[in-house]
Design an enzyme around this catalytic site. Structure first.
Site, PDB file in Angstrom:
ATOM      1  N   GLU A  81      -3.757  -2.981   5.056  1.00 59.61           N
ATOM      2  CA  GLU A  81      -4.407  -1.669   5.114  1.00 59.61           C
ATOM      3  C   GLU A  81      -5.583  -1.570   4.139  1.00 59.61           C
ATOM      4  O   GLU A  81      -5.421  -1.139   3.004  1.00 59.61           O
ATOM      5  CB  GLU A  81      -3.406  -0.543   4.818  1.00 59.61           C
ATOM      6  CG  GLU A  81      -4.040   0.844   4.917  1.00 59.61           C
ATOM      7  CD  GLU A  81      -3.079   1.987   4.569  1.00 59.61           C
ATOM      8  OE1 GLU A  81      -3.454   3.145   4.790  1.00 59.61           O
ATOM      9  OE2 GLU A  81      -1.977   1.717   4.052  1.00 59.61           O
TER      10      GLU A  81
ATOM     11  N   LYS B 269      -3.923  -1.748   9.513  1.00 63.46           N
ATOM     12  CA  LYS B 269      -3.918  -0.282   9.454  1.00 63.46           C
ATOM     13  C   LYS B 269      -5.292   0.153   8.954  1.00 63.46           C
ATOM     14  O   LYS B 269      -5.660  -0.119   7.807  1.00 63.46           O
ATOM     15  CB  LYS B 269      -2.795   0.235   8.547  1.00 63.46           C
ATOM     16  CG  LYS B 269      -2.739   1.765   8.493  1.00 63.46           C
ATOM     17  CD  LYS B 269      -1.425   2.281   7.910  1.00 63.46           C
ATOM     18  CE  LYS B 269      -1.445   3.802   7.832  1.00 63.46           C
ATOM     19  NZ  LYS B 269      -0.146   4.389   7.438  1.00 63.46           N
TER      20      LYS B 269
END
Length: 299
Positions: free
Chosen positions: A180, A217
């Site tokens: 992420e 993400k």
């Protein structure tokens, strides 16, 4: 983890439609999450009581009839939740065995100070032990967050290099990392940062071996379908979107414009639910939120 459970989770994440619920607010973000839920800071006096309050909130979400594997692919927990039970089962076991929801664990220890327009992750000296604990609890994957604030190539390259280096350590432990590198939605150079980020990620993805799989993400991009090359990459199981401060309607609208990207929302998921609601009101509100996010993820 039993091989069968891992295979079943992998098949679900790869093939089914749905989204990932981010239930992983930890130390710094928990008071804000509780306040939005209607639990004021006066309700607890220390961290242990605070985490008990937030576990009650998460338990109410996880045990709701609206929350199940038909629309929710997975849920991200943080370590304190992993250590607690839901209805007599460990949290991860409850998610998979009772709800058919794939458990993930947040493993980062927070953000370092900003350098070159980006925040790397703080060191994770106990990561191997945490990954062993995750494996023992039948957790499928992990999540770790960095933040990009400016279109600075040096900063972005450092974020991506760190994410993939730690990601390979997680893969070696038998888990699937959710990488992420969040781009701040308020960045004055958001689109330019996203272009640098995509280039850096594709270089790392292309260097993975055929048996190394990751998830990504990412912040919802300025240009629709900007991350299609990542979504279609053979080493990427799923690309999930963070809400990043957008309200749920805006996040769902942006998500629906990005084919093949699914939600992994935190605050946008729990928007509108509160401790003061009756179970019927709470479940109806959560059901509506889940349906909206599911439809945006399915489009």
């Amino acid at each position: 983890m039993t091989t069968q459970a891992q295979q079943d989770m992998l098949a679900k994440v790869k093939n089914e439609v749905g989204f990932i619920a981010a239930l992983d607010q930890s130390g710094g973000s928990t008071p804000k999450a509780l306040k939005l839920y209607g639990v004021d800071e006066s309700a607890y006096t220390n961290d242990e009581e605070m985490f008990t309050c937030v576990h009650q909130m998460r338990t109410r979400i996880m045990t709701s009839p609206a929350f199940n594997g038909e629309r929710v692919l997975g849920a991200i927990l943080f370590e304190n939740t992993l250590d607690r039970d839901v209805n007599g089962l460990s949290s991860a076991a409850y998610l998979w065995q009772e709800k058919n929801v794939v458990p993930f664990l947040k493993v980062d220890k927070g953000l370092a100070d900003e350098v070159n327009g980006a925040q790397l992750m703080k060191p994770m000296p106990g990561l191997d032990e945490l990954l062993a604990k995750a494996n023992a609890q039948n957790v499928f994957g992990t999540k770790m967050r960095s933040v990009v604030k400016l279109a600075n190539k040096e900063g972005i390259d450092a974020v991506v290099a760190q994410q993939f280096e730690v990601g390979k350590q997680i893969i070696a432990a038998g888990l699937v990392p959710i990488i992420e590198p969040e781009v701040d939605i308020h960045s004055p150079e958001k689109a330019e940062a996203e272009a640098l980020l995509r280039a850096a990620m594709m270089a790392e993805l292309n260097a993975l071996s055929a048996d190394q799989f990751v998830m990504l993400k990412l912040t919802l991009p300025e240009e629709a379908n900007f991350y299609l090359d990542c979504i279609n990459h053979p080493q990427v199981l799923k690309v999930v979107a963070l809400s990043g401060g957008y309200n749920r309607d805006t996040a769902n609208q942006r998500l629906s414009e990005n084919n093949g990207m699914i939600a992994s929302f935190s605050r946008a998921l729990t928007e509108g639910v509160s401790a003061q609601q009756s179970d019927d009101e709470f479940n109806a509100t959560l059901d509506s939120a889940i349906e909206g996010i599911y439809q945006a993820s399915a489009s």
